[in-house]
Design an enzyme around this catalytic site. Structure first.
Site, PDB file in Angstrom:
ATOM      1  N   GLU A 497     -32.941 -36.584  29.114  1.00  0.00           N
ATOM      2  CA  GLU A 497     -31.730 -35.779  29.150  1.00  0.00           C
ATOM      3  C   GLU A 497     -32.048 -34.394  29.697  1.00  0.00           C
ATOM      4  O   GLU A 497     -31.854 -34.125  30.850  1.00  0.00           O
ATOM      5  CB  GLU A 497     -31.097 -35.717  27.756  1.00  0.00           C
ATOM      6  CG  GLU A 497     -29.767 -34.993  27.778  1.00  0.00           C
ATOM      7  CD  GLU A 497     -28.872 -35.343  26.593  1.00  0.00           C
ATOM      8  OE1 GLU A 497     -29.318 -36.029  25.684  1.00  0.00           O
ATOM      9  OE2 GLU A 497     -27.710 -34.895  26.603  1.00  0.00           O
ATOM     10  N   GLU A 773     -32.077 -31.902  16.273  1.00  0.00           N
ATOM     11  CA  GLU A 773     -30.727 -32.098  16.799  1.00  0.00           C
ATOM     12  C   GLU A 773     -29.747 -32.446  15.675  1.00  0.00           C
ATOM     13  O   GLU A 773     -28.580 -32.059  15.706  1.00  0.00           O
ATOM     14  CB  GLU A 773     -30.765 -33.242  17.816  1.00  0.00           C
ATOM     15  CG  GLU A 773     -29.424 -33.603  18.410  1.00  0.00           C
ATOM     16  CD  GLU A 773     -29.562 -34.675  19.492  1.00  0.00           C
ATOM     17  OE1 GLU A 773     -30.533 -35.460  19.429  1.00  0.00           O
ATOM     18  OE2 GLU A 773     -28.705 -34.727  20.377  1.00  0.00           O
TER      19      GLU A 773
HETATM   20  C1  RAM Z   1     -25.951 -34.624  23.660  1.00  0.00           C
HETATM   21  C2  RAM Z   1     -26.871 -33.498  23.398  1.00  0.00           C
HETATM   22  C3  RAM Z   1     -26.307 -32.147  23.642  1.00  0.00           C
HETATM   23  C4  RAM Z   1     -24.850 -32.052  23.322  1.00  0.00           C
HETATM   24  C5  RAM Z   1     -24.076 -33.154  23.985  1.00  0.00           C
HETATM   25  C6  RAM Z   1     -22.614 -33.153  23.679  1.00  0.00           C
HETATM   26  O1  RAM Z   1     -26.337 -35.397  24.698  1.00  0.00           O
HETATM   27  O2  RAM Z   1     -27.207 -33.620  22.064  1.00  0.00           O
HETATM   28  O3  RAM Z   1     -27.040 -31.241  22.890  1.00  0.00           O
HETATM   29  O4  RAM Z   1     -24.331 -30.833  23.737  1.00  0.00           O
HETATM   30  O5  RAM Z   1     -24.593 -34.393  23.629  1.00  0.00           O
END
Ligand code: RAM
Length: 916
Positions: A497, A773
């Protein structure tokens, strides 16, 4: 001379010496940067810091001299600009207004100030240089190989070898100045006569290359020699040749094969100029040792393919190829003013152990972004494979499920020439552990060094307290933020990502600025966001928009406004607001036209993203990738932006818009109340913590109802959540400040020091060395489970600095021209020691508290003032440096309220004590 005359003369001499000695000036900046190269605006803004050990220093006037050479400046020959003595207290962001500046001009400058306590000497000289202002200034041609070679593989996990380019040239005359301008896409490394130029790695900063491209400038005056020289440039993929190819119907943007634009401008002492430019007189090869470089998958290096001396004079390049002239990318060229990445620190691994025969696990002891340097002694062809991961499985194996399809692997094939050293060039990994296989013999920790690779940013804040958990959380925040500065703020450094998601930094960028001097990065980022805007007004959720996500929502896309506001608040800079006002206005109009219904912004995308499941059990094994869009959230943010736009309209000279935004804000506030307020629950929407926090934080609650809504917030934390938060990304952005501003700093403290789920302390208790996260990161389904994400920091760092340390810019005089110092006294917190380098100088606050006594040392930079809120019931209970302050005119009492005495003080250091 009689005695009296002698005495008078001595007195005069003494006084004039002290008048000079009291005040000095330094810390010169241009566009808030130290000695920047590549300024592209014609009236760059200058600033300085005044130093003095005296108190209450105010600048009364300044004079600036700008010259085209250092020698002229030294002789006060200001051939570019002599401002003359200007009466002003402004010491930041003063626009140059001398001779019109041209491409590549050099400017040397100094400043002198007058203050209420004497004048300074001239400062030490500083400088800036101008960038290439016009496209015609570029004489070079783009070169590259617009194809895959037989060993390349353009399937999904694209593997492309690095491209090497070289050029020998002869400089016949004495060199006065030489500057190199380079764009190597996606990433380059430049060397001259066999030496790497500068310390940058992974340069330049990534952008959406269809829109804009960053060039770097290197001063090579001292490195070049008269006679033969050789240049070498290696070019890697970065984000240009996308990490994933043929991603059918998918979002990823691909730009093409790597390419190079290079221009060296050599000025000889005889006044003539010579150019060395990229063209088909260069030679190139794709058959060097870097066999593959892919940001997600890693780098593969075959040391047997090394080409010793390839970037030095005399190398036999007869089997190299003539590079192709390749198409120039669409984006416009801009000098890069944010810093490149660099190896910032080295980490010695803590242990290495054999997991199974021939498979070793190395532990670096800290999760971070960067790479591993190795020293190895083996036989030609030995193949060492390193896989990177953030945590281990229960059985001690490397855990990589959370990397999704990122292979995060490094491969080194030994040359067989004694001890060999290697580290990759064009990738980075997010990791704490490394699995090593194929090592010749048995590795020891001494064979490896962890290299921390992130934007080269000054640390400008320090913070520690008497509470070990808070200190550890701060440590984790520091490492998390650092890991995710990659020429853009990315969400994570490890999985497939690594995208600059807007919503992760909406408020976080403000808190991060207390630790890192991130202004230049965020100035770039606000431009990146603007570049992502489509002609109809929509703004991307990710900028640069490598992923084509235009989901239209307030909380992610509105970061466009929030970043500009954070730059304004922390540095006083209105330029990003002025520059992007029209784009912000357009975005709001776009959202209004499509989604506004009777004052309610109906469109949201992510809701309170990554809200914690009520218990660990409830969330165990479940994917957190759930969206719960909420019109309450989007309307609350919309209201906040309408308020910001009123301010922005004023700051950008668009006063005609203010009334409209004001009127609209009024309507939205009413609609919000009617639609979402439920009297029976004394709260909003579904009465979730985030919903009520947003209502209070954004000022949407009618005065008469505020207390009861705050009561609901506390009740939710205390009773429903058993003393915990229940907020995702959105609510966490406001929770600490909202509690504190409304008289519940004690509850904020409880949340900050919790060690049970969900809390930052829970992460620490479960081995985190960065921020996760997810609140339940260790038990949720691993697919979306980064252990190095900063979004959950919310407003925690802001609270640490503003409310615990008491270092806050007043919004009346932003950029710390006036400072509000009001540390919260909380049961259980005995001391805080913090400092922050503001544009005017270092602000420090260090306090300790016992049952009866509060002791507080502060420093207030020259040319600023501070409102100091001292806990004490009356002025008589306060001493400064051991002396009573009652009746001392130097301390202007602003007010006495709520057990605090608020004083206005000028610059200087103070040591307060008060009776509690
Ligand atoms: C995910 C990641 C990111 C977030 C988006 C919406 O892929 O966690 O941090 O902002 O989603």
């Amino acid at each position: 001379m009689n005695d009296k005359q002698t005495l008078t003369l001595l007195l005069i001499l003494f006084l004039s010496a002290t008048t000079f000695g009291q005040v000095s000036v330094g810390g010169l900046t241009c566009e808030l940067l130290k000695d920047p190269a590549g300024i592209e605006i014609l009236q760059p803004r200058l600033g300085w810091k005044i130093e003095s050990d005296q108190r209450d220093i105010h600048q009364t006037a300044f004079q600036i001299l700008v010259a085209s050479t250092a020698e002229k400046l030294a002789a006060d020959d200001a051939d570019c600009w002599n401002s003359g003595k200007i009466d002003s207290d402004q010491s930041q962001l003063i626009s140059y207004s001398g001779k019109e500046l041209q491409s590549a001009d050099n400017c040397f400058w100094k400043v002198k100030v007058w203050t209420n306590k004497g004048e300074s000497e001239w400062s030490e000289p500083a400088q800036w240089s101008m960038g290439l202002l016009y496209f015609k200034d570029w004489r070079a041609r783009w070169i590259g190989f617009d194809k895959a070679f037989p060993w390349d593989d353009d399937s999904f996990h694209a593997r492309l070898s690095a491209r090497y380019f070289r050029k020998e040239f002869n400089l016949k005359k004495a060199i006065q100045e030489a500057k190199a301008y380079i764009i190597g896409l996606g990433l380059y490394e430049l060397s001259l006569n066999g030496e790497k130029v500068g310390e940058s790695v992974l340069a330049p900063s990534p952008t959406d290359y269809h829109e804009n491209i960053k060039y770097n400038i290197y001063d090579l005056t001292d490195e070049l020699k008269k006679g033969e020289n050789a240049l070498g440039v290696v070019v890697g993929n970065g984000r240009y040749y996308a990490t994933r190819q043929h991603y059918k119907g998918y979002k990823i943007k691909n730009f093409g094969f790597p390419k190079l634009l290079f221009q060296l401008v050599v000025k000889y002492t005889d006044g003539t100029t010579e150019y060395v430019i990229s063209n088909n007189s260069w030679k190139g090869t794709a058959d060097g040792p870097i066999r593959s470089n892919n940001e997600y998958d890693g780098e593969e290096y075959d040391a047997r393919k090394e080409m010793p001396g390839w970037d030095t004079v005399g190398f036999d390049d007869s089997n190299w190829l003539e590079p192709e002239y390749v198409e120039q990318p669409d984006g416009k060229y801009e000098a890069q003013l944010n810093t490149n990445m660099k190896v910032l620190k080295e980490i010695k691994p803590v242990s290495v152990r054999e997991q199974s025969p021939g498979k070793y696990i190395l532990d670096l002891g800290q999760n971070f972004a960067g790479w591993l340097h190795l020293n190895v002694n083996g036989n030609a062809g030995d193949t060492i494979t390193m896989r990177f991961g953030e945590i281990l499985q229960d059985d001690g194996e490397l855990f990589t499920t959370n990397l999704r399809d990122a292979q995060a692997t490094a491969q080194y094939i030994v040359r067989g020439a004694g001890v060999e050293s290697w580290e990759p060039k064009f990738v980075y990994y997010g990791f704490r552990y490394v699995e090593i296989t194929g090592w010749p013999g048995k590795p020891t920790v001494d064979d490896f060094i962890g290299k921390v690779v992130s934007d080269d940013m000054a640390v400008h804040g320090t913070f520690s307290t008497s509470n070990a958990m808070i200190n550890q959380i701060y440590h984790n925040a520091y490492w998390g933020i650092l890991s995710n500065y990659k020429g853009m703020p990315v969400d994570c450094p490890q999985r497939n990502e690594r995208q600059p998601w807007l919503g992760d930094r909406t408020v976080g960028c403000y808190g991060e600025n207390f630790i890192f001097d991130n202004a230049a990065l965020y100035r770039k980022w606000v431009d990146d966001i603007a570049y992502s805007q489509k002609p109809d007004g929509t703004v991307s959720d990710v900028a640069p928009a490598y992923w084509r996500y235009y989901s239209d929502n307030m909380s992610w896309c509105g970061t466009f406004l929030m970043v500009a506001d954070m730059l304004y608040q922390h540095t006083g800079d209105t330029e990003p607001i002025i520059k992007h006002y029209a784009g912000m206005k357009k975005w709001l109009s776009y959202m209004e036209a499509r989604y506004l219904e009777d004052g309610i912004m109906t469109k949201d995308s992510y809701g309170d993203w990554c809200e914690p499941p009520a218990t660990i059990e409830e969330g165990r094994g479940k994917s957190a990738d759930q969206k719960y869009p909420s019109a309450l959230i989007s309307t609350a943010y919309y209201y906040h932006y309408l308020e910001l736009m009123q301010r922005f309209a004023k700051l950008s000279g668009n006063e005609q818009d203010i009334a409209g935004y004001q009127e609209q804000a009024g309507k939205v506030k009413d609609a919000f109340q009617i639609t979402f307020y439920k009297a029976e629950q004394k709260g909003y929407g579904d009465n979730k913590l985030t919903e009520n926090i947003l209502a209070v934080a954004m000022g949407l609650v009618p005065d008469l109802k505020k207390e009861e809504v705050v009561g609901t917030i506390v009740k939710t934390i205390e009773e429903t959540n058993n003393g915990h938060l229940s907020t995702g990304v959105i609510g966490t952005q406001w929770i600490m400040r909202t509690l504190t501003e409304n008289g519940h700093a004690d509850w904020a403290w409880k949340l900050a020091t919790n060690t049970t789920y969900p809390s930052w302390g829970y992460m620490v208790e479960n081995g985190a060395t960065t921020i996760w996260e997810l609140w339940n990161g260790n038990t949720a389904a691993p697919k979306m489970n980064s252990y190095n994400h900063v979004m959950m920091l919310g407003d925690l760092l802001i609270w640490f600095y503003e409310d615990l340390a008491g270092i806050k810019s007043s919004d009346q005089a932003v950029g710390y021209k006036q400072i509000e110092m009001k540390p919260q006294l909380i049961e259980g917190l005995d001391s805080v020691n913090a400092s922050y380098k503001s544009p005017y100088g270092t602000i420090a606050s260090s306090w300790t508290k016992t049952k009866k006594k509060f002791e507080w040392s502060i420093s207030v930079p020259a040319n600023t003032s501070a409102l100091v809120s001292i806990p004490a019931s009356s002025l008589n209970d306060i001493k400064e440096s051991g002396k009573a302050i009652a009746g001392n005119a130097a301390f202007n009492v602003v007010k006495t309220e709520d057990g605090r005495v608020v004083l206005e003080v000028g610059s200087g250091s103070y040591h307060w004590t008060s009776k509690l």
